[in-house]
Design a protein around this motif. Structure first.
Motif, PDB file in Angstrom:
ATOM      1  N   ASN A 347       0.827  -1.216   0.000  1.00  0.00           N
ATOM      2  CA  ASN A 347       0.000   0.000   0.000  1.00  0.00           C
ATOM      3  C   ASN A 347       0.858   1.262   0.000  1.00  0.00           C
ATOM      4  O   ASN A 347       0.591   2.202  -0.753  1.00  0.00           O
ATOM      5  N   ASN A 351       1.328   3.871  -3.188  1.00  0.00           N
ATOM      6  CA  ASN A 351       1.020   5.298  -3.064  1.00  0.00           C
ATOM      7  C   ASN A 351       2.202   6.146  -3.520  1.00  0.00           C
ATOM      8  O   ASN A 351       2.019   7.178  -4.171  1.00  0.00           O
ATOM      9  N   LYS A 413      -7.505  10.745  -5.220  1.00  0.00           N
ATOM     10  CA  LYS A 413      -7.354  10.227  -6.587  1.00  0.00           C
ATOM     11  C   LYS A 413      -8.699  10.203  -7.309  1.00  0.00           C
ATOM     12  O   LYS A 413      -9.744  10.128  -6.656  1.00  0.00           O
ATOM     13  N   GLY A 422      -6.410   2.110   1.313  1.00  0.00           N
ATOM     14  CA  GLY A 422      -5.042   1.592   1.495  1.00  0.00           C
ATOM     15  C   GLY A 422      -4.429   1.979   2.836  1.00  0.00           C
ATOM     16  O   GLY A 422      -3.962   1.124   3.590  1.00  0.00           O
TER      17      GLY A 422
HETATM   18 MG   LIG Z   1      -3.357   3.841  -1.803  1.00  0.00          MG
END
Ligand SMILES: [Mg+2]
Ligand SMILES: Nc1ncnc2c1ncn2[C@@H]1O[C@H](COP(=O)(O)OP(=O)(O)OP(=O)(O)O)[C@@H](O)[C@H]1O
Length: 488
Positions: A347, A351, A413, A422
């Motif tokens: 995660n 990112n 996002k 996440g």
């Molecule tokens: Mg993420």
């Protein structure tokens, strides 16, 4: 308070002529008249039937007018009754003394009837007004009292209400928070359950064919060896083979086949063995993901995760390669849920890649000075914990976003790209499952750093006995494939 319905005037005088003259004048003017001839009898009489006004002589046997006045003024029941002194015309001292003792006025002897009556009437009127005012005042006081207590009650009520509203708001936001956490857990466990079933099914289906390919490869290898030996034998026994055989041998490059075929077979065996390992790790994952804590090499987990995202690190048209710097410290084996920790690494790394990609997409002519880098630093901290710092040189995170990074469903996002889960899942894994901490440090414009800290030893972890699992360290290392599954 005196009774204003009565019209009673008390005359106190020891001189009968005075009493007579005054009584007559007052009776004629419509008053009820009572008389007393001494101060003592006047006081008794007044207690029994209070008059509206008292005409009081100064000079009397027994207690004089001043003393009588003093006593009446000292008694709360009688102090309000207006007293008019009766004095001799020239007695200025007496007049002043009388007034200072609380008398309202004086009349002089011998009486001027009209004047005496006028004064009496004025004082009665004044007395009535003052009584009315007192009553009104008392009513107002009561009203004020009532309003004050109503206001106090209102204030108390408002306070209670405010308190209840703030308690309720607190409860509701806690409930919302709990709900979101539960939702995240549910999504996660649901995902894992479905995934577990899927993986178990796939592993089972692949297992059999792979096993028979792998098993038969050994036989095939033996047969091939035999066949090659037979060909060699033919060649020695019949060195002058026919032209056709010689031609075919050349055409197929028999010598090369003889050398290459065993290599091919052994690489096929390595390949099938690898598939078997993968299948095994699938099976392990589907069976053991929720299992107990294991002692693992954290660097293996990081490396497997990096292998899985390798394709995202490679250069693409217009974008350079994302460089990964592994700045690994000397870590001991760490007790943790290995699959889950790999999920955290995945995660955080994903990112970082997302952030770098975003920066590259938004920066025209992305030059070498801005070469995208992810640095992974590991170390032991405080003797009993390890820290994994994953840093990128992407756009960084604004303070507003930093406050919400770990909130469930928070994402910056575009729809369809990020679920916003996440970091909240990672937070749950690190903080709740491992008793560690996860936080980010970022200066917008200067990249971001995520710090994962977990204890080296977990409570409730018991080392397996050597006869139960002698190679626990080896088996606990997650293969890249099982990490991939943990991500899906
Ligand atoms: Mg993420
Ligand atoms: N390295 C980073 N640089 C910049 N922003 C980051 C970084 N890591 C996280 N963020 C910010 O934190 C937000 C939340 O991250 P999180 O991983 O929880 O969700 P997501 O990546 O948006 O979606 P998901 O991971 O569920 O697909 C991101 O949308 C992004 O704004």
């Amino acid at each position: 308070m005196q009774n204003s319905d009565t019209n009673l005037i008390l005359i106190v005088d020891d001189t009968p002529t005075n009493l007579e003259v005054l009584s007559e004048a007052l009776t004629d003017a419509g008053f009820d008249v009572a008389v007393a001839t001494s101060g003592e009898s006047a006081i008794k009489q007044i207690e029994y039937e209070p008059p509206e006004l008292i005409l009081l002589d100064v000079m009397m046997p027994g207690i004089d007018g001043f003393e009588t006045c003093k006593r009446l003024k000292a008694n709360p029941k009688t102090k309000h009754i207006p007293i008019i002194f009766m004095t001799a015309l020239a007695d200025t001292v007496d007049k002043v003394k009388g007034l200072s003792l609380g008398a309202v006025d004086y009349i002089t002897k011998p009486f001027q009837q009209a004047e005496a009556l006028a004064r009496i009437q004025i004082h009665l009127k004044l007395q009535n007004i003052s009584v009315a005012l007192e009553q009104q005042n008392a009513r107002l006081q009561q009203e004020i009292q009532e309003r004050v207590s109503a206001e106090l009650a209102l204030q108390k009520l408002t306070q209670e209400l405010e308190q209840r509203v703030s308690e309720r708001t607190k409860e509701l936001s806690q409930a919302l928070h709990d709900l979101q956490k539960a939702q995240v857990k549910l999504i996660q466990s649901e995902k894992l359950a479905t995934l577990g079933q899927l993986v178990a099914g796939v592993a089972h289906e692949i297992n059999n064919p792979v096993n028979f390919i792998h098993g038969n490869l050994q036989h095939a290898s033996c047969y091939i060896e035999d066949l090659l030996a037979l060909i060699s034998l033919y060649q020695t026994q019949f060195p002058d083979s026919s032209l056709e055989i010689a031609k075919k041998s050349k055409e197929i490059d028999l010598e090369f086949i003889r050398l290459d075929l065993p290599k091919i077979v052994s690489s096929m065996a390595i390949g099938t063995q690898r598939i078997q390992e993968i299948v095994q790790s699938f099976r392990n994952f589907s069976r053991h993901d929720e299992a107990e804590v294991k002692k693992v090499n954290i660097h293996d987990g990081l490396n497997s995760t990096l292998m899985l995202i390798d394709h995202r690190l490679k250069a693409k048209p217009g974008y350079p390669t994302i460089q990964v710097i592994k700045d690994y410290g000397n870590l001991p084996p760490v007790e943790c849920f290995a699959g889950k920790m790999n999920q955290v690494f995945m995660n955080v790394l994903s990112n970082a890649i997302d952030a770098l990609e975003e920066l590259m997409a938004n920066t025209q002519n992305f030059d070498h000075k801005l070469s995208p880098i992810i640095r992974i630093h590991t170390e032991v901290v405080g003797g009993d914990r390890i820290a994994i710092r994953i840093t990128d040189n992407g756009p960084g995170i604004s303070e507003v976003v930093q406050k919400r990074v770990f909130d469930p469903f928070f994402t910056t996002k575009p729809a369809g790209k990020g679920t916003g889960l996440g970091m909240s899942i990672s937070h749950q894994i690190v903080v709740e499952k491992h008793g560690g901490s996860l936080y980010c440090i970022s200066c917008p414009g200067n990249g971001a750093e995520f710090v994962i800290e977990i204890p080296i030893r977990q409570e409730n972890f018991s080392e397996p006995s050597w006869w139960e699992s002698p190679d626990i360290l080896e088996t606990s290392v997650q293969s890249p494939e099982s990490s991939l599954i943990a991500q899906i």
